[in-house]
Design a protein around this motif. Structure first.
Motif, PDB file in Angstrom:
ATOM      1  N   THR A   1       0.828  -1.204   0.000  1.00 36.79           N
ATOM      2  CA  THR A   1       0.000   0.000   0.000  1.00 36.79           C
ATOM      3  C   THR A   1       0.867   1.261   0.000  1.00 36.79           C
ATOM      4  O   THR A   1       1.822   1.349   0.769  1.00 36.79           O
ATOM      5  CB  THR A   1      -0.894   0.006   1.257  1.00 36.79           C
ATOM      6  N   PRO A   2       0.529   2.247  -0.827  1.00 32.79           N
ATOM      7  CA  PRO A   2       1.234   3.531  -0.758  1.00 32.79           C
ATOM      8  C   PRO A   2       1.009   4.180   0.607  1.00 32.79           C
ATOM      9  O   PRO A   2      -0.101   4.172   1.138  1.00 32.79           O
ATOM     10  CB  PRO A   2       0.589   4.362  -1.867  1.00 32.79           C
ATOM     11  N   ILE A   3       2.056   4.745   1.171  1.00 29.11           N
ATOM     12  CA  ILE A   3       1.984   5.270   2.536  1.00 29.11           C
ATOM     13  C   ILE A   3       0.878   6.298   2.728  1.00 29.11           C
ATOM     14  O   ILE A   3       0.200   6.304   3.749  1.00 29.11           O
ATOM     15  CB  ILE A   3       3.355   5.822   2.999  1.00 29.11           C
ATOM     16  N   GLU A   4       0.667   7.148   1.737  1.00 31.72           N
ATOM     17  CA  GLU A   4      -0.346   8.194   1.898  1.00 31.72           C
ATOM     18  C   GLU A   4      -1.757   7.620   1.979  1.00 31.72           C
ATOM     19  O   GLU A   4      -2.664   8.266   2.504  1.00 31.72           O
ATOM     20  CB  GLU A   4      -0.244   9.240   0.782  1.00 31.72           C
ATOM     21  N   ASP A   5      -1.945   6.392   1.491  1.00 34.91           N
ATOM     22  CA  ASP A   5      -3.264   5.771   1.546  1.00 34.91           C
ATOM     23  C   ASP A   5      -3.569   5.136   2.897  1.00 34.91           C
ATOM     24  O   ASP A   5      -4.664   4.610   3.096  1.00 34.91           O
ATOM     25  CB  ASP A   5      -3.397   4.708   0.447  1.00 34.91           C
ATOM     26  N   THR A   6      -2.620   5.164   3.829  1.00 33.60           N
ATOM     27  CA  THR A   6      -2.843   4.554   5.142  1.00 33.60           C
ATOM     28  C   THR A   6      -3.421   5.531   6.162  1.00 33.60           C
ATOM     29  O   THR A   6      -3.740   5.138   7.279  1.00 33.60           O
ATOM     30  CB  THR A   6      -1.531   3.960   5.710  1.00 33.60           C
ATOM     31  N   VAL A   7      -3.535   6.801   5.772  1.00 29.35           N
ATOM     32  CA  VAL A   7      -4.055   7.840   6.669  1.00 29.35           C
ATOM     33  C   VAL A   7      -5.162   8.587   5.931  1.00 29.35           C
ATOM     34  O   VAL A   7      -5.008   8.904   4.749  1.00 29.35           O
ATOM     35  CB  VAL A   7      -2.938   8.833   7.083  1.00 29.35           C
ATOM     36  N   PRO A   8      -6.280   8.877   6.612  1.00 27.75           N
ATOM     37  CA  PRO A   8      -7.369   9.575   5.925  1.00 27.75           C
ATOM     38  C   PRO A   8      -6.986  10.999   5.505  1.00 27.75           C
ATOM     39  O   PRO A   8      -6.025  11.577   6.014  1.00 27.75           O
ATOM     40  CB  PRO A   8      -8.497   9.602   6.967  1.00 27.75           C
TER      41      PRO A   8
ATOM     42  N   THR B   1       4.360   2.516  14.593  1.00 31.38           N
ATOM     43  CA  THR B   1       5.085   2.023  13.434  1.00 31.38           C
ATOM     44  C   THR B   1       4.068   1.692  12.349  1.00 31.38           C
ATOM     45  O   THR B   1       3.070   1.016  12.621  1.00 31.38           O
ATOM     46  CB  THR B   1       5.884   0.751  13.781  1.00 31.38           C
ATOM     47  N   THR B   2       4.340   2.152  11.148  1.00 31.07           N
ATOM     48  CA  THR B   2       3.463   1.814  10.036  1.00 31.07           C
ATOM     49  C   THR B   2       3.625   0.342   9.687  1.00 31.07           C
ATOM     50  O   THR B   2       4.603  -0.296  10.060  1.00 31.07           O
ATOM     51  CB  THR B   2       3.804   2.635   8.775  1.00 31.07           C
ATOM     52  N   SER B   3       2.674  -0.159   8.953  1.00 27.04           N
ATOM     53  CA  SER B   3       2.867  -1.459   8.323  1.00 27.04           C
ATOM     54  C   SER B   3       3.872  -1.254   7.191  1.00 27.04           C
ATOM     55  O   SER B   3       4.332  -0.132   6.959  1.00 27.04           O
ATOM     56  CB  SER B   3       1.526  -1.973   7.797  1.00 27.04           C
ATOM     57  N   GLU B   4       4.221  -2.298   6.472  1.00 26.71           N
ATOM     58  CA  GLU B   4       5.120  -2.145   5.337  1.00 26.71           C
ATOM     59  C   GLU B   4       4.367  -1.414   4.227  1.00 26.71           C
ATOM     60  O   GLU B   4       3.271  -1.816   3.843  1.00 26.71           O
ATOM     61  CB  GLU B   4       5.592  -3.515   4.860  1.00 26.71           C
TER      62      GLU B   4
END
Length: 132
Positions: A3-10, A94-97
């Motif tokens: 997943t692209p990092i920016e898609d992990t946060v609203p 910590t973010t996921s990968e």
């Protein structure tokens, strides 16, 4: 696919003060020890994990943010209670990968900072890429 990092946060909430958010993001760009070059130079853009820390003004704010980071974002996180009357609580996570681009990283920093502000004014203190 990662997943692209920016898609992990609203997206940034309309309730977040744009000037305060811009100030935090600018300060992080100046003070943070890692930036896009750290990710690019280490060849981890396709699959990176980032750690981050927030300051929360009181225990309830830290608890609210901790629950959001875990439940809403799916990140691993812990909270430390304030040690004294003048101390802030700290939420570390910590973010996921994730996959990271320069633009995606900039957007993630903006969104994660806004996410904290939207949780009782917690302030993103910094982030770092985890390297083996």
């Amino acid at each position: 696919m990662v997943t692209p990092i920016e898609d992990t946060v609203p997206e940034v909430s309309e309730d977040v003060d744009a000037d305060e958010l811009a100030e935090i993001v600018d300060e992080l760009a100046t003070m943070n020890s890692d930036d896009w070059s750290t990710i690019a130079e280490n060849g981890v853009a396709a699959a990176a994990q980032l750690e981050f820390a927030f300051s929360a003004v009181h225990e309830d704010a830290a608890t609210d943010l901790l629950e959001g980071v875990r439940d809403d974002l799916g990140y691993a996180a812990t909270a430390t209670e304030p040690q004294g009357e003048l101390d802030d609580g700290v939420v570390r996570g910590t973010t996921s990968e994730v996959s990271v681009t320069k633009e995606g990283l900039e957007e993630w920093v903006r969104r994660i900072a806004a996410y904290g502000l939207d949780h009782e004014g917690a302030v993103l203190d910094g982030w770092a890429v985890l390297l083996d």
